[in-house]
Design a protein around this motif. Structure first.
Motif, mmCIF file in Angstrom:
data_model
loop_
_atom_site.group_PDB
_atom_site.id
_atom_site.type_symbol
_atom_site.label_atom_id
_atom_site.label_comp_id
_atom_site.label_asym_id
_atom_site.label_seq_id
_atom_site.Cartn_x
_atom_site.Cartn_y
_atom_site.Cartn_z
ATOM 1 N N TYR A 95 -5.894 -5.452 -3.133
ATOM 2 C CA TYR A 95 -5.527 -6.128 -4.387
ATOM 3 C C TYR A 95 -4.302 -7.020 -4.193
ATOM 4 O O TYR A 95 -4.254 -8.151 -4.699
ATOM 5 N N ASP A 96 -3.307 -6.527 -3.431
ATOM 6 C CA ASP A 96 -2.107 -7.330 -3.150
ATOM 7 C C ASP A 96 -2.486 -8.654 -2.499
ATOM 8 O O ASP A 96 -1.905 -9.706 -2.789
ATOM 9 N N THR A 99 -4.413 -11.094 -4.998
ATOM 10 C CA THR A 99 -3.571 -11.705 -6.038
ATOM 11 C C THR A 99 -2.600 -12.739 -5.480
ATOM 12 O O THR A 99 -2.032 -13.520 -6.242
ATOM 13 N N ARG A 103 -0.226 -15.411 -7.499
ATOM 14 C CA ARG A 103 1.201 -15.087 -7.605
ATOM 15 C C ARG A 103 2.053 -16.275 -7.159
ATOM 16 O O ARG A 103 3.108 -16.544 -7.737
ATOM 17 N N ASN A 106 2.624 -18.449 -9.939
ATOM 18 C CA ASN A 106 3.153 -17.741 -11.116
ATOM 19 C C ASN A 106 2.053 -17.363 -12.094
ATOM 20 O O ASN A 106 2.233 -17.426 -13.312
ATOM 21 N N ASP A 107 0.900 -17.005 -11.540
ATOM 22 C CA ASP A 107 -0.240 -16.587 -12.343
ATOM 23 C C ASP A 107 -0.631 -15.170 -11.905
ATOM 24 O O ASP A 107 0.009 -14.582 -11.036
ATOM 25 N N SER A 108 -1.664 -14.625 -12.490
ATOM 26 C CA SER A 108 -2.061 -13.260 -12.137
ATOM 27 C C SER A 108 -3.575 -13.134 -12.079
ATOM 28 O O SER A 108 -4.308 -13.973 -12.611
ATOM 29 N N SER A 110 -6.592 -10.280 -12.788
ATOM 30 C CA SER A 110 -6.854 -8.956 -13.366
ATOM 31 C C SER A 110 -7.667 -8.108 -12.395
ATOM 32 O O SER A 110 -8.322 -8.619 -11.477
ATOM 33 N N GLU A 111 -7.614 -6.801 -12.604
ATOM 34 C CA GLU A 111 -8.395 -5.885 -11.767
ATOM 35 C C GLU A 111 -9.881 -6.204 -11.869
ATOM 36 O O GLU A 111 -10.600 -6.165 -10.865
#
Length: 239
Positions: A95-96, A99, A103, A106-108, A110-111
């Motif tokens: 997951y790291d 993403t 990142r 500056n965004d994300s 979701s799972e």
């Protein structure tokens, strides 16, 4: 047929080496184009130019009809993704790594989005929090491709991504790339030394040698090329 990338007389030279010598050609949108040819042909140099990691000494490159140097670097990298043979990972879990591209903006992610992308590349959703150090070579390569897909690139560049994998993993990656092409309509440019792979997975194939594009066309037609150097390569006489 729409063009995704067009090159016109692209040259690249360092102080003492003329690496690319007037490359002109078109990459068709939504298709898989493979780059083949002996070592030192200029394949990787050309690939790096398609997302701005290198700039031509002269000549022009257009992406989606726009000159490549008119894009902001971040915009271009979102549009044209790159996956490498080494599949570099950041320390942490899957997951790291998935993403990371968002990142940096500056965004994300979701799972649920991450799990959807894992399914696309043939990994289990239960692997989302697995440490990347525990992944096999084939799994790392799938994570690398998944990470590139996070930005939903229009074009995906692949540099020898199956070179160090076993035959089973190679087959899985072949099927994965074809699936990505079909699911997202992604234009894919793939460097491979595996000629069988190039001709079976690629819709189109470019044959490069000594910095020149000697042959370009539908993959199945390359096998019947009348160019002596292409035939020598097909016979395994050129490395």
């Amino acid at each position: 047929m729409q063009e995704a990338i067009r090159l016109h007389n692209v040259q690249y030279e360092t102080e003492d080496i003329h690496i690319l010598k007037g490359i002109t050609g078109t990459i068709i949108e939504g298709e898989i184009t493979t780059f083949v040819g002996p070592s030192g042909a200029g394949k990787t140099t050309l690939l790096k130019m398609l997302n701005g990691l290198l700039s031509p000494t002269s000549g022009e490159i257009f992406v989606n009809g726009k000159k490549i140097n008119q894009y902001e670097p971040t915009e271009l990298r979102r549009l044209v993704g790159l996956a490498l043979q080494s599949a570099p990972m950041v320390d942490g879990n899957v997951y790291d790594n998935l993403t990371l591209p968002l990142r940096l903006q500056n965004d994300s992610l979701s799972e649920e989005e991450a799990k959807t992308i894992l399914k696309v590349v043939g990994l289990g959703t239960d692997q989302l929090y697995q440490n990347v150090k525990d992944l096999s070579g084939g799994q790392r390569q799938k994570v690398s491709i998944a990470r590139t897909l996070v930005n939903r690139p229009k074009v995906l560049l692949l540099d020898e991504i199956t070179a160090s994998l076993d035959q089973v993993s190679q087959k899985e990656i072949n099927e994965l790339i074809q699936r990505v092409s079909e699911k997202y309509g992604t234009t894919i440019v793939w460097i491979t030394h595996n000629l069988k792979q190039a001709l079976t997975v690629g819709n189109y194939t470019w044959f490069l040698m000594n910095g020149q594009l000697l042959e370009a066309g539908k993959s199945h037609e390359i096998e019947n090329s009348r160019n002596e150097k292409v035939q020598a390569f097909l016979r395994g006489e050129l490395e």
